[in-house]
Design a protein around this motif. Structure first.
Motif, PDB file in Angstrom:
ATOM      1  N   UNK A   1       6.262  -3.945   6.770  1.00  0.00           N
ATOM      2  CA  UNK A   1       6.119  -2.461   6.522  1.00  0.00           C
ATOM      3  C   UNK A   1       7.068  -2.264   5.305  1.00  0.00           C
ATOM      4  N   UNK A   2       8.280  -2.780   5.129  1.00  0.00           N
ATOM      5  CA  UNK A   2       9.248  -2.460   4.025  1.00  0.00           C
ATOM      6  C   UNK A   2      10.221  -1.269   4.441  1.00  0.00           C
ATOM      7  N   UNK A   3      11.317  -1.244   3.839  1.00  0.00           N
ATOM      8  CA  UNK A   3      12.349  -0.436   4.102  1.00  0.00           C
ATOM      9  C   UNK A   3      11.846   0.708   3.394  1.00  0.00           C
ATOM     10  N   UNK A   4      11.315   0.947   2.196  1.00  0.00           N
ATOM     11  CA  UNK A   4      11.197   2.157   1.385  1.00  0.00           C
ATOM     12  C   UNK A   4       9.587   2.280   1.179  1.00  0.00           C
ATOM     13  N   UNK A   5       9.202   3.577   1.494  1.00  0.00           N
ATOM     14  CA  UNK A   5       7.794   4.138   1.231  1.00  0.00           C
ATOM     15  C   UNK A   5       7.834   5.032   0.259  1.00  0.00           C
TER      16      UNK A   5
ATOM     17  N   UNK B   1       3.409  -2.146  -8.770  1.00  0.00           N
ATOM     18  CA  UNK B   1       4.134  -2.330  -8.148  1.00  0.00           C
ATOM     19  C   UNK B   1       3.706  -1.720  -6.718  1.00  0.00           C
ATOM     20  N   UNK B   2       3.269  -0.548  -6.418  1.00  0.00           N
ATOM     21  CA  UNK B   2       2.649  -0.046  -5.318  1.00  0.00           C
ATOM     22  C   UNK B   2       1.441  -0.462  -4.623  1.00  0.00           C
ATOM     23  N   UNK B   3       0.727  -1.120  -5.531  1.00  0.00           N
ATOM     24  CA  UNK B   3      -0.508  -1.789  -4.966  1.00  0.00           C
ATOM     25  C   UNK B   3      -0.226  -3.044  -4.599  1.00  0.00           C
ATOM     26  N   UNK B   4       0.663  -3.721  -4.831  1.00  0.00           N
ATOM     27  CA  UNK B   4       1.296  -5.041  -4.393  1.00  0.00           C
ATOM     28  C   UNK B   4       2.092  -4.538  -3.065  1.00  0.00           C
ATOM     29  N   UNK B   5       2.670  -3.452  -2.887  1.00  0.00           N
ATOM     30  CA  UNK B   5       3.302  -3.292  -1.683  1.00  0.00           C
ATOM     31  C   UNK B   5       2.394  -2.809  -0.812  1.00  0.00           C
TER      32      UNK B   5
END
Length: 171
Positions: free
Chosen positions: A118-122, A104-108
């Motif tokens: 950039x997304x709302x959650x990091x 999931x982190x690699x896709x993000x």
């Protein structure tokens, strides 16, 4: 296991990759439907209840019910009763489900880099609060996996087209 997707109110079944001798195909057979990884992502973010997933994803109740059932059946989530009247369940990641975090982190990370989102959650370092920049590394050497440093090699079980193209893998 075949998966389903809801298209204009109709359930559409997808081919199962269960017979393919490929770990990527086997993983896709369990989490390849797009809502499934988003449910896992939300579970990694701490969501556990049906209404939380539904509000976060904007998914129809029928589709979410199917996704949760398939993720429970695949051993990625466990269903736990948290209220008897009316009966209500929560969905919690298993160790197997938590093992999807690097995926999931690699896709993000790819999305931030290439889809300009950039997304709302990091993901942040728990001790320092610094934003993480995930990379795939070799567990044995700690070296980042890059095309310059690593290559693919075919085992004897590889499809002939791949055995013809790739060097042989060590035994």
């Amino acid at each position: 296991m075949a998966s389903t997707t809801e298209v204009e109110g109709f359930a559409v079944r997808h081919k199962s990759f269960g017979d393919m001798d490929c770990p990527t195909a086997q993983a896709l057979d369990q989490v390849g439907e797009w809502w499934s990884l988003l449910v896992v992502r939300d579970a990694l973010h701490g969501l556990t209840r049906f209404d939380e997933f539904q509000r976060s994803l904007g998914i129809s109740p029928n589709s979410l019910t199917r996704r949760l059932t398939e993720l429970v059946d695949a051993g990625l989530l466990v269903r736990r009763r948290y209220q008897e009247r009316p009966p209500r369940d929560e969905y919690v990641l298993t160790d197997r489900g938590r093992d999807l975090q690097p995926v999931v982190e690699a896709m993000a990370a790819w999305g931030r880099r290439h889809a300009d989102r950039q997304g709302a959650v990091r993901l942040v370092d728990a001790a320092t609060g610094q934003v993480a920049d995930p990379v795939l590394v070799d567990r044995r050497t700690g070296k980042p996996i890059t095309p310059d440093e690593f290559r693919y090699a075919a085992t004897e079980r590889a499809h002939p087209a791949k055995r013809d193209r790739l060097p042989p893998a060590p035994a």
